[in-house]
Design a protein around this motif. Structure first.
Motif, mmCIF file in Angstrom:
data_model
loop_
_atom_site.group_PDB
_atom_site.id
_atom_site.type_symbol
_atom_site.label_atom_id
_atom_site.label_comp_id
_atom_site.label_asym_id
_atom_site.label_seq_id
_atom_site.Cartn_x
_atom_site.Cartn_y
_atom_site.Cartn_z
ATOM 1 N N LEU A 27 1.458 10.363 1.635
ATOM 2 C CA LEU A 27 1.734 10.986 0.344
ATOM 3 C C LEU A 27 2.688 12.150 0.586
ATOM 4 C CD1 LEU A 27 -1.860 11.013 -1.193
ATOM 5 C CD2 LEU A 27 -0.060 9.313 -1.486
ATOM 6 N N SER A 28 3.727 12.239 -0.212
ATOM 7 C CA SER A 28 4.777 13.212 0.084
ATOM 8 C C SER A 28 5.081 14.096 -1.104
ATOM 9 C CB SER A 28 6.060 12.490 0.522
ATOM 10 O OG SER A 28 6.537 11.657 -0.526
ATOM 11 N N GLU A 29 5.746 15.202 -0.797
ATOM 12 C CA GLU A 29 6.208 16.136 -1.817
ATOM 13 C C GLU A 29 7.727 16.043 -1.896
ATOM 14 O OE1 GLU A 29 4.947 19.829 -0.249
ATOM 15 O OE2 GLU A 29 2.805 19.480 -0.601
ATOM 16 N N ALA A 30 8.260 16.314 -3.065
ATOM 17 C CA ALA A 30 9.711 16.306 -3.234
ATOM 18 C C ALA A 30 10.339 17.401 -2.379
ATOM 19 C CB ALA A 30 10.075 16.521 -4.694
ATOM 20 N N PRO A 31 11.483 17.131 -1.736
ATOM 21 C CA PRO A 31 12.116 18.161 -0.893
ATOM 22 C C PRO A 31 12.615 19.333 -1.728
ATOM 23 C CG PRO A 31 13.576 16.266 -1.186
ATOM 24 C CD PRO A 31 12.253 15.880 -1.791
ATOM 25 N N ARG A 32 12.684 20.492 -1.099
ATOM 26 C CA ARG A 32 13.120 21.700 -1.804
ATOM 27 C C ARG A 32 14.614 21.664 -2.095
ATOM 28 N NH1 ARG A 32 9.715 26.287 1.643
ATOM 29 N NH2 ARG A 32 7.620 25.493 1.090
ATOM 30 N N ARG A 33 15.370 20.920 -1.296
ATOM 31 C CA ARG A 33 16.794 20.749 -1.564
ATOM 32 C C ARG A 33 17.142 19.275 -1.368
ATOM 33 N NH1 ARG A 33 16.290 23.207 3.426
ATOM 34 N NH2 ARG A 33 17.346 22.141 5.163
ATOM 35 N N PRO A 34 18.160 18.751 -2.051
ATOM 36 C CA PRO A 34 18.457 17.313 -2.047
ATOM 37 C C PRO A 34 18.658 16.708 -0.666
ATOM 38 C CG PRO A 34 19.709 18.441 -3.751
ATOM 39 C CD PRO A 34 19.043 19.507 -2.950
ATOM 40 N N SER A 35 19.237 17.448 0.272
ATOM 41 C CA SER A 35 19.543 16.905 1.594
ATOM 42 C C SER A 35 18.363 16.972 2.564
ATOM 43 C CB SER A 35 20.737 17.644 2.203
ATOM 44 O OG SER A 35 20.440 19.034 2.331
ATOM 45 N N ALA A 36 17.287 17.633 2.173
ATOM 46 C CA ALA A 36 16.155 17.826 3.078
ATOM 47 C C ALA A 36 15.270 16.579 3.120
ATOM 48 C CB ALA A 36 15.334 19.029 2.631
ATOM 49 N N LEU A 37 14.469 16.490 4.197
ATOM 50 C CA LEU A 37 13.515 15.395 4.328
ATOM 51 C C LEU A 37 12.336 15.620 3.394
ATOM 52 C CD1 LEU A 37 13.380 15.177 8.238
ATOM 53 C CD2 LEU A 37 14.587 13.602 6.701
ATOM 54 N N ARG A 38 11.749 14.511 2.931
ATOM 55 C CA ARG A 38 10.552 14.616 2.117
ATOM 56 C C ARG A 38 9.396 15.097 2.996
ATOM 57 N NH1 ARG A 38 10.655 12.474 -2.903
ATOM 58 N NH2 ARG A 38 8.387 12.380 -2.953
ATOM 59 N N ARG A 39 8.619 16.025 2.485
ATOM 60 C CA ARG A 39 7.514 16.596 3.234
ATOM 61 C C ARG A 39 6.253 15.771 3.020
ATOM 62 N NH1 ARG A 39 8.200 21.553 5.244
ATOM 63 N NH2 ARG A 39 5.952 21.910 5.240
ATOM 64 N N VAL A 40 5.602 15.373 4.122
ATOM 65 C CA VAL A 40 4.360 14.612 4.045
ATOM 66 C C VAL A 40 3.213 15.580 3.778
ATOM 67 C CG1 VAL A 40 2.759 13.127 5.294
ATOM 68 C CG2 VAL A 40 5.227 12.827 5.581
ATOM 69 N N SER A 41 2.551 15.412 2.638
ATOM 70 C CA SER A 41 1.454 16.308 2.281
ATOM 71 C C SER A 41 0.122 15.833 2.855
ATOM 72 C CB SER A 41 1.350 16.434 0.761
ATOM 73 O OG SER A 41 1.168 15.158 0.160
ATOM 74 N N SER A 42 -0.048 14.497 2.971
ATOM 75 C CA SER A 42 -1.292 13.954 3.521
ATOM 76 C C SER A 42 -1.104 12.482 3.848
ATOM 77 C CB SER A 42 -2.455 14.121 2.529
ATOM 78 O OG SER A 42 -2.202 13.399 1.331
ATOM 79 N N LEU A 43 -2.029 11.934 4.606
ATOM 80 C CA LEU A 43 -2.038 10.516 4.948
ATOM 81 C C LEU A 43 -3.380 9.925 4.544
ATOM 82 C CD1 LEU A 43 -0.516 10.520 8.577
ATOM 83 C CD2 LEU A 43 0.659 9.919 6.471
ATOM 84 N N ARG A 44 -3.337 8.698 4.038
ATOM 85 C CA ARG A 44 -4.565 8.000 3.672
ATOM 86 C C ARG A 44 -4.559 6.632 4.332
ATOM 87 N NH1 ARG A 44 -7.213 10.768 -0.330
ATOM 88 N NH2 ARG A 44 -8.720 9.079 -0.528
ATOM 89 N N LEU A 45 -5.745 6.135 4.641
ATOM 90 C CA LEU A 45 -5.904 4.814 5.236
ATOM 91 C C LEU A 45 -6.507 3.860 4.223
ATOM 92 C CD1 LEU A 45 -7.351 5.463 8.820
ATOM 93 C CD2 LEU A 45 -5.112 4.514 8.255
ATOM 94 N N HIS A 46 -5.992 2.621 4.214
ATOM 95 C CA HIS A 46 -6.542 1.566 3.373
ATOM 96 C C HIS A 46 -6.862 0.369 4.268
ATOM 97 C CE1 HIS A 46 -5.185 3.587 -0.371
ATOM 98 N NE2 HIS A 46 -4.192 3.982 0.397
ATOM 99 N N ASP A 47 -8.002 -0.235 4.045
ATOM 100 C CA ASP A 47 -8.450 -1.379 4.831
ATOM 101 C C ASP A 47 -8.431 -2.620 3.942
ATOM 102 O OD1 ASP A 47 -9.651 -3.213 6.478
ATOM 103 O OD2 ASP A 47 -11.425 -2.009 6.918
ATOM 104 N N PRO A 48 -7.620 -3.648 4.275
ATOM 105 C CA PRO A 48 -7.610 -4.870 3.458
ATOM 106 C C PRO A 48 -8.979 -5.522 3.346
ATOM 107 C CG PRO A 48 -5.749 -4.859 4.967
ATOM 108 C CD PRO A 48 -6.632 -3.708 5.364
ATOM 109 N N ALA A 49 -9.860 -5.263 4.326
ATOM 110 C CA ALA A 49 -11.211 -5.822 4.261
ATOM 111 C C ALA A 49 -12.070 -5.106 3.218
ATOM 112 C CB ALA A 49 -11.883 -5.739 5.634
ATOM 113 N N ASN A 50 -11.636 -3.910 2.800
ATOM 114 C CA ASN A 50 -12.362 -3.147 1.789
ATOM 115 C C ASN A 50 -11.334 -2.386 0.942
ATOM 116 O OD1 ASN A 50 -14.369 -1.934 0.292
ATOM 117 N ND2 ASN A 50 -15.039 -0.546 1.915
#
Length: 378
Positions: free
Chosen positions: A75-98
């Motif tokens: 999950l990411s946040e919009a960059p502060r300036r157009p040329s900047a990389l998107r900042r990752v705010s958090s990571l989530r895991l999903h399991d196809p089995a559930n």
């Protein structure tokens, strides 16, 4: 009190003394990686058994082929300036089995900073980034981070390709790095303070790397394949195989997949109708590419970033999946309910459909979703 203590000790002993053959049977019946984690946490004996019965290997191991990989959704946040990389705010895991449940991951501030750097690859369950002329190898499941020696010169991240030959915990682990005709190797398991290098005689650009059965394969922009030899020194050899370009139609996107120790080339090509695309696959048999009519008992997992090799799982019915099916991670989702499309090999998809994996909104740029196996099953 003494009797209760004796009874508890006896019960613990009974669990830890189960024969290895029975533990193996239990392991092969587990439907998901989450169940494997629960199995490993029962006692020290079971944890040892889960790792010894499925030993670490540089290629797809017996355990990883039993379970569906997990979808790592940034999950990411919009960059502060157009040329900047998107900042990752958090990571989530999903399991196809559930699929109805997702799991948040937490990190230290230093790892969060690395997650906002230039993404290079996902290999053996680890995310690989470059920042400040160093390579950072992150285990998203434990939050641990490895930092490479300083690179001898500055590189443009857009020209990079890299992979791990084995999980970093293995003595055979090395990070292979390619940039504009030069190969470099950081032997993590032997000497973590030195880069070794090799200048290829081939004029290569925009390459991709995949490790299959202890061999590192290199594919270039023109679908030519090479083998990168790591020992005793770095070298590159032509893979004497038929040209793929003569076998395929116009490719919209393609991946390299380790299909149980075999090299698989998977692609979406232009369909019979103008706005349709069809998924086709070729398997390398000796020196020829053979078109597959079916994936058989296998399911393949790919994402919008074609530089990340696809993963494969055998007999997906064990966890409620479908065989002869491609699971395509989508990043036009909210990251809460999971995001992937399912299609059979040979099935046509509508390019204009916003739910299609080929939708223009399904960007391949990091942070894009990735299929990963945690180190415990590699």
């Amino acid at each position: 009190m003494a009797k209760r203590k004796t009874k508890r000790s006896s019960t613990t002993s009974a669990w830890s003394d189960l024969p290895e053959s029975l533990l193996y049977t239990i392991l092969t019946l587990l439907p998901s990686i989450r169940d494997l984690a629960s199995f490993s946490s029962v006692c020290r004996s079971w944890r040892t058994s889960s790792s010894s019965l499925f030993p670490t290997a540089p290629s797809l191991s017996a355990s990883s082929s039993l379970f569906a990989p997990l979808l790592l959704y940034p999950l990411s946040e919009a960059p502060r300036r157009p040329s900047a990389l998107r900042r990752v705010s958090s990571l989530r895991l999903h399991d196809p089995a559930n699929p109805s449940v997702s799991y948040p991951l937490s990190f230290t501030s230093s790892v969060k900073k690395s997650l906002c750097s230039n993404f290079l690859a996902c290999s053996h369950g680890h995310l690989i980034f470059i920042a400040c002329n160093r390579i950072f190898v992150i285990d998203p499941f434990t939050g641990s981070q490895l930092k490479s020696p300083i690179l001898t010169r500055k590189f443009n991240p857009d020209g990079f390709a890299c992979l791990l030959t084995a999980p970093p915990s293995s003595d055979e682990s090395a990070l292979v790095l390619f940039s504009y005709g030069s190969f470099m190797q950081w032997r993590i398991g032997i000497d973590s303070s030195v880069w070794s290098s090799f200048r290829s005689v081939h004029k290569l650009s925009h390459v991709r790397l995949v490790s299959v059965n202890r061999r590192v394969y290199v594919i270039d922009l023109y679908k030519r394949f090479y083998v990168c030899e790591l020992h005793p020194n770095l070298s590159l050899k032509d893979l004497q195989v038929d040209s793929l370009l003569e076998r395929i139609n116009f490719s919209l996107i393609d991946w390299i997949v380790d299909l149980g120790g075999e090299l698989l080339f998977l692609q979406f090509e232009q369909g019979e109708e103008m706005m349709k695309a069809q998924c086709v696959a070729f398997r390398l048999e000796k020196s020829s590419w053979v078109k597959m009519e079916s994936l058989g008992d296998w399911a393949v997992f790919v994402g919008p970033d074609s530089s990340v090799p696809g993963l494969a799982c055998k007999n997906p019915e064990r966890w409620g999946g479908r065989k002869n099916c491609i699971y395509f991670a989508r990043n036009n989702d909210d990251g809460i309910n999971g995001g992937w499309a399912e299609m059979e090999l040979g099935e046509e998809v509508d390019i204009c459909d916003p739910e299609s994996p080929l939708s223009m909104s399904n960007s391949a740029e990091w942070p894009a979703p990735l299929w990963v196996y945690p180190q415990m099953v590699l």
